[in-house]
Design a protein around this motif. Structure first.
Motif, PDB file in Angstrom:
ATOM      1  N   ASP A   1      35.796   7.527  45.397  1.00 37.15           N
ATOM      2  CA  ASP A   1      36.725   6.446  45.741  1.00 37.15           C
ATOM      3  C   ASP A   1      36.042   5.398  46.612  1.00 37.15           C
ATOM      4  O   ASP A   1      36.277   4.189  46.456  1.00 37.15           O
ATOM      5  CB  ASP A   1      37.951   7.004  46.461  1.00 37.15           C
ATOM      6  N   ALA A   2      35.202   5.861  47.553  1.00 40.87           N
ATOM      7  CA  ALA A   2      34.486   4.928  48.431  1.00 40.87           C
ATOM      8  C   ALA A   2      33.506   4.070  47.630  1.00 40.87           C
ATOM      9  O   ALA A   2      33.367   2.869  47.880  1.00 40.87           O
ATOM     10  CB  ALA A   2      33.744   5.695  49.524  1.00 40.87           C
ATOM     11  N   ILE A   3      32.832   4.694  46.652  1.00 38.79           N
ATOM     12  CA  ILE A   3      31.904   3.940  45.793  1.00 38.79           C
ATOM     13  C   ILE A   3      32.667   2.902  44.977  1.00 38.79           C
ATOM     14  O   ILE A   3      32.258   1.742  44.870  1.00 38.79           O
ATOM     15  CB  ILE A   3      31.132   4.895  44.863  1.00 38.79           C
ATOM     16  N   ALA A   4      33.804   3.317  44.410  1.00 36.12           N
ATOM     17  CA  ALA A   4      34.613   2.398  43.605  1.00 36.12           C
ATOM     18  C   ALA A   4      35.115   1.233  44.447  1.00 36.12           C
ATOM     19  O   ALA A   4      35.109   0.070  44.001  1.00 36.12           O
ATOM     20  CB  ALA A   4      35.787   3.152  42.978  1.00 36.12           C
ATOM     21  N   ASP A   5      35.538   1.533  45.667  1.00 33.16           N
ATOM     22  CA  ASP A   5      36.037   0.478  46.562  1.00 33.16           C
ATOM     23  C   ASP A   5      34.921  -0.504  46.909  1.00 33.16           C
ATOM     24  O   ASP A   5      35.127  -1.724  46.914  1.00 33.16           O
ATOM     25  CB  ASP A   5      36.596   1.124  47.837  1.00 33.16           C
ATOM     26  N   TYR A   6      33.730   0.026  47.172  1.00 37.14           N
ATOM     27  CA  TYR A   6      32.593  -0.835  47.488  1.00 37.14           C
ATOM     28  C   TYR A   6      32.239  -1.739  46.308  1.00 37.14           C
ATOM     29  O   TYR A   6      32.040  -2.947  46.467  1.00 37.14           O
ATOM     30  CB  TYR A   6      31.382   0.014  47.873  1.00 37.14           C
ATOM     31  N   LEU A   7      32.171  -1.152  45.107  1.00 40.65           N
ATOM     32  CA  LEU A   7      31.801  -1.927  43.922  1.00 40.65           C
ATOM     33  C   LEU A   7      32.837  -2.999  43.618  1.00 40.65           C
ATOM     34  O   LEU A   7      32.497  -4.113  43.197  1.00 40.65           O
ATOM     35  CB  LEU A   7      31.635  -0.992  42.720  1.00 40.65           C
ATOM     36  N   GLU A   8      34.111  -2.670  43.838  1.00 40.33           N
ATOM     37  CA  GLU A   8      35.176  -3.648  43.584  1.00 40.33           C
ATOM     38  C   GLU A   8      35.079  -4.824  44.554  1.00 40.33           C
ATOM     39  O   GLU A   8      35.201  -5.985  44.151  1.00 40.33           O
ATOM     40  CB  GLU A   8      36.541  -2.973  43.717  1.00 40.33           C
ATOM     41  N   LYS A   9      34.855  -4.518  45.835  1.00 38.59           N
ATOM     42  CA  LYS A   9      34.708  -5.593  46.822  1.00 38.59           C
ATOM     43  C   LYS A   9      33.464  -6.426  46.534  1.00 38.59           C
ATOM     44  O   LYS A   9      33.489  -7.650  46.642  1.00 38.59           O
ATOM     45  CB  LYS A   9      34.622  -4.999  48.229  1.00 38.59           C
TER      46      LYS A   9
END
Length: 666
Positions: free
Chosen positions: A651-659
Motif C-alpha cells: 500500500d505504501a509503494i502504491a501510494d508513493y507511485l500515485e503521488k
C-alpha cells in the motif's frame, strides 16, 4: 417603631405581663384583674397584627408570583433564540416561531426533535442529554445548545420536560476561522550548497545566477502576499498568513521545481530547502520552529520543505540525491569540537544501532581511536554480535584485545555511566533504534554522527550533531573528522580496515553514493594501513547464507512492473544480513528499479530496501516508521504477521507511485 419590630417584641410583652399578674394577684386582686385584662388586650392586638402582617405578605407574594409569571411568559415568547420544549422521549411539546423558521415549518408539535437535529439523537433513550454549550449543527449551521430539565408530577406519575434553546454560533465560528487564517506563518529558506552552485557557473554568469535565484524566490512568495527578506547571501526569511500558504501546500511547494529549472550554464543544479512553522505562534517562536524544520530538511539531504504539524513533520520534495559538499569547513570545525568534548568528559560511550552493521561498528572503532588519543576511558556499547560483524569482532579479539575488552553490554553501560559522561551515537540518529535506548536518558551530553536522511524522530538537544546525507557512510565522516582532529590519526591496521569495511559495505564496493570525498577518505585509510584483502575477508559468507540468499531471490515476485519484493521466512541468526544482500542482488534483475525484502526477527518484521534512485525507498519506508536514503533504506515493524506487513508495504509503494505520477503530470 416599625411593624416588624413590634411583632418581634409582642412575645416579650406577654411574658412580662403574665409574670407581673401572677406575682401581684395574691397581694392585690384588683391589680391582678387589671393585669389579666391587659394581658388579654395585648394578646388580642398581637393576634390581629400578626394576621394583618401575614395577609400583606401573602398578597405581596401572590402579586409578585403573577408578575413573575407574566415576565417569564413575555421573556420566553420574546426570546431571540430558537426554543423548543420536549418530553422524556424527545417529542416536541411546544416551540417558538424562531425554531419553526429554522425548518420552514409553522407547527412541529408532536414530532421528534432528534429527527430534525441529529446531534441530539440517542439510540437508547431517543433524546441525548447535552451539557450546556454543546455544539450542534442545524441546517449545516453551527449552534450551541443549552438545556434545562424539569421533573414534575402529572396524574400521580413522574414526568420530565426539557427546554432547549439554541444560540447561533456561526459568527463566532467565522471569527475563529478568520483568526486561524490570519495567523502568521514563518518560512526560513536556504539555497543548498550556495558556494558550490555559484562556483560551478562561468565567471560572467555568476551575477546572473545569483539574481535569478533571488528573483524566483521573491516572485514566488510575493505572489502569495508574503513578505520576503534576504538576510544572508543564501538565506531568506518569509512571513505570510496561514490562508496564503494553503495554496502553496496544495501545490506541494512547486517552488522546488521552479528553482531546479534555473539554468545559466551552472554545472551544479540549484536547489533550496525550507522550514515552515505552525500558525498561531509568536514570531520569535515561529522563527525558531521554522529554523528547526530547516535543520531537519538539510539533515534529510536538502532539496525539500519540512512543515511542522502538531506532533509530526510533513515532507515535500526530497526525491533528488544529496549533493556532495566540496567545502570541508564543517568537518574541520565539528572534528575540533568533538575532540574538545571528549577531552572534557570523564568517560565516553560509543553506540550504534540495533543489529549493528559494518558501518556502525567501523565508525565506533574510529571514534574509540579519538577517545584513546585523548587518553580517556571509552567503551563500545554492543549487546549482540550478529553474523554481519562476527568476523570483524573475531579479528578484533585477536589483533586488538585491549579494544575488544572495551565492548560492554547496554546494562553495564547504564550502571557505569554518570551525568557528565559523553554518549556518541554513530550511524543512527533515532533514539528508539539505538543499541540501548535507556542509556540516552542517563546523560545530557549526546553527540550524533550519521549519514542517513534525518527523520521526524531525533535525539533531543544533542550537544553536537553531524548529520550529512551526502556522505557514503558514517565511516567516511569519522575518517574525515579524525584527519582534522590530529596531525597523526595513529590508526592501527585493524582500525583502518574496520573503517574501510564500513565505507565498502555502504557504497557496494564504491559503486553507490561514491563521491570525491569518499575516495579521499579511502586514501587516508589506505595510507594508515587498510588492506583490501583483509576487508574482503570481513565479508565472507558461509554456505547457508549463500543458499538462503539464493532462495530469497528465487522466490521474488514483480509488482507494479518494475519493483521486486520477496521474503525470508526462516528466522535465522543472520536473517537481516541475508535480506539486505538479497535486496542488493534483486536490483541486478533487468528492468527492476527497486527491491524490498522482508524477514522476521523475533517479534519484529525487518524490511530491507534498495533502488537505483528513480524510486525513493526512503519516502516509502518512512510511511512504515523507517528511513534511510533515496536508494537504500530499512524499517522495523513490530508485528509477527508478515502477510499484514507486506500488505502495508504494498500500500505504501502504491501510494508513493500515485503521488509521484500526480506530481509528474502537474
Amino acid at each position: 417603631m416599625n411593624e416588624s419590630f413590634t411583632l418581634k417584641n409582642f412575645y416579650f410583652y406577654l411574658i412580662v405581663i403574665a409574670f407581673l399578674t401572677v406575682a401581684v394577684f395574691p397581694y392585690n386582686p384588683v391589680l391582678g384583674t387589671i393585669g389579666v385584662i391587659a394581658w388579654v388586650l395585648t394578646a388580642s392586638y398581637a393576634y390581629r397584627s400578626v394576621k394583618k402582617y401575614n395577609d400583606i405578605v401573602n398578597d405581596q407574594f401572590n402579586n409578585l408570583h403573577k408578575d413573575f409569571e407574566k415576565i417569564t411568559e413575555r421573556t420566553i415568547f420574546s426570546m431571540p433564540f430558537p426554543l423548543v420544549v420536549t418530553d422524556r422521549e424527545g417529542t416536541i411539546v411546544w416551540h417558538n416561531s424562531l425554531f419553526g423558521e429554522l425548518f420552514d415549518a409553522e407547527i412541529l408539535k408532536g414530532k421528534s426533535l432528534p429527527a430534525y437535529i441529529e446531534d441530539l439523537a440517542d439510540e437508547e433513550t431517543g433524546l441525548k442529554a447535552v451539557e450546556n454549550g454543546t455544539e450542534v449543527e442545524i441546517k449545516e449551521q453551527p449552534y450551541r445548545a443549552y438545556n434545562s430539565v424539569v421533573d414534575f408530577q402529572k396524574n400521580g406519575k413522574e414526568d420530565v420536560l426539557s427546554l432547549f434553546y439554541f444560540v447561533d454560533h456561526s459568527q463566532y465560528r467565522h471569527m475563529e476561522r478568520l483568526y486561524e487564517d490570519e495567523g502568521g506563518v514563518v518560512l526560513v529558506v536556504e539555497v543548498d550548497n550556495f558556494d558550490e552552485v555559484v562556483d560551478g557557473a562561468p565567471t560572467s554568469k555568476k551575477p546572473l545566477l545569483i539574481a535569478e535565484i533571488d528573483h524566483r524566490i521573491n516572485e514566488y512568495f510575493r505572489s502569495q502576499n508574503a513578505l520576503v527578506r534576504k538576510f544572508q547571501e543564501d538565506m531568506y526569511l518569509v512571513v505570510l498568513r496561514k490562508v496564503d500558504i494553503l495554496p502553496i501546500v496544495e501545490q506541494k511547494f512547486d517552488i522546488l521545481d521552479k528553482i531546479r529549472e534555473i539554468d545559466v550554464e551552472n554545472t551544479v543544479s540549484v536547489t533550496i530547502s525550507a522550514g515552515v512553522s505552525r500558525p498561531g505562534l509568536s514570531f520569535i517562536e515561529a522563527y525558531k520552529e521554522a529554523d528547526t524544520c530547516l535543520d531537519v530538511a538539510l539533515g534529510r539531504g536538502g532539496d525539500q520543505v519540512v512543515l511542522k504539524n502538531d506532533e509530526t513533520y510533513t515532507y515535500f520534495g526530497g526525491k533528488s540525491k544529496a549533493v556532495e559538499k566540496r567545502n570541508k569547513v564543517k568537518a574541520r570545525v565539528l572534528g575540533i569540537a568533538l575532540r574538545q568534548l571528549i577531552d572534557k568528559s570523564n568517560r565516553v560511550f560509543v553506540m550504534g544501532h540495533k543489529n549493528a552493521d559494518m558501518d556502525a561498528i567501523g565508525a565506533a572503532v574510529g571514534v574509540m581511536r579519538a577517545v584513546l588519543n585523548q587518553n580517556k576511558e571509552g567503551y563500545i556499547v554492543l549487546d549482540d554480535v550478529n553474523p554481519s560483524i562476527e568476523v570483524l569482532i573475531k579479528v578484533m579479539k585477536r589483533e586488538e584485545p585491549e579494544l575488544f575488552k572495551r565492548i560492554v553490554s547496554g546494562e553495564y553501560a547504564e550502571e557505569a555511566i554518570r551525568q557528565g559522561d559523553l554518549v556518541i551515537l554513530v550511524d543512527n540518529h533515532k533514539p528508539s533504534f539505538t543499541e540501548y535506548p535507556p542509556l540516552l536518558e542517563r546523560t545530557s551530553n549526546v553527540v550524533v554522527i550519521d549519514h542517513h536522511r534525518r527523520g521526524s524522530e531525533f535525539v533531543a538537544d544533542p550537544v553536537l550533531s553531524y548529520v550529512e546525507p551526502y556522505a557514503s557512510s558514517t565511516c567516511e565522516l569519522i575518517t574525515e573528522m579524525l584527519t582534522y582532529m590530529y596531525d597523526d590519526t595513529e590508526l592501527t591496521n585493524f582500525e583502518a580496515n574496520a573503517l574501510m569495511s564500513g565505507v565498502v559495505v555502504d557504497t557496494k564496493n564504491f559503486t553507490f553514493k561514491t563521491g570525491v570525498r569518499t575516495f579521499e577518505a579511502a586514501s587516508v585509510l589506505k595510507r594508515a594501513g587498510a588492506d583490501m584483502s583483509q576487508v574482503r575477508y570481513f565479508f565472507e559468507d558461509d554456505y547457508d547464507t549463500i543458499v538462503s540468499r539464493a532462495e530469497v531471490v528465487h522466490n521474488a515476485r514483480i509488482i507494479f512492473d518494475n519493483i521486486a519484493i520477496s521474503r525470508l521466512e526462516e528466522d535465522m541468526p543472520n536473517s537481516v544480513l541475508v535480506s539486505a544482500q538479497a535486496a542488493d542482488e534483486l536490483l541486478g534483475i533487468h528492468g527492476i528499479k527497486a527491491s524490498f525484502v522482508l524477514t522476521k526477527k523475533k517479534e519484529v518484521i525487518h524490511i530491507s530496501a534498495r533502488s537505483f534512485g528513480d524510486i525513493s525507498v526512503q519516502l516509502i519506508l518512512e510511511q512504515l516508521g523507517g528511513g534511510g536514503h533515496l536508494n537504500m533504506a530499512g524499517a522495523q515493524v513490530k508485528s509477527d504477521d508478515m502477510d499484514a506487513v507486506e500488505k502495508q508495504l504494498t500500500d505504501a509503494i502504491a501510494d508513493y507511485l500515485e503521488k509521484d505520477k500526480g506530481e509528474k503530470e502537474q
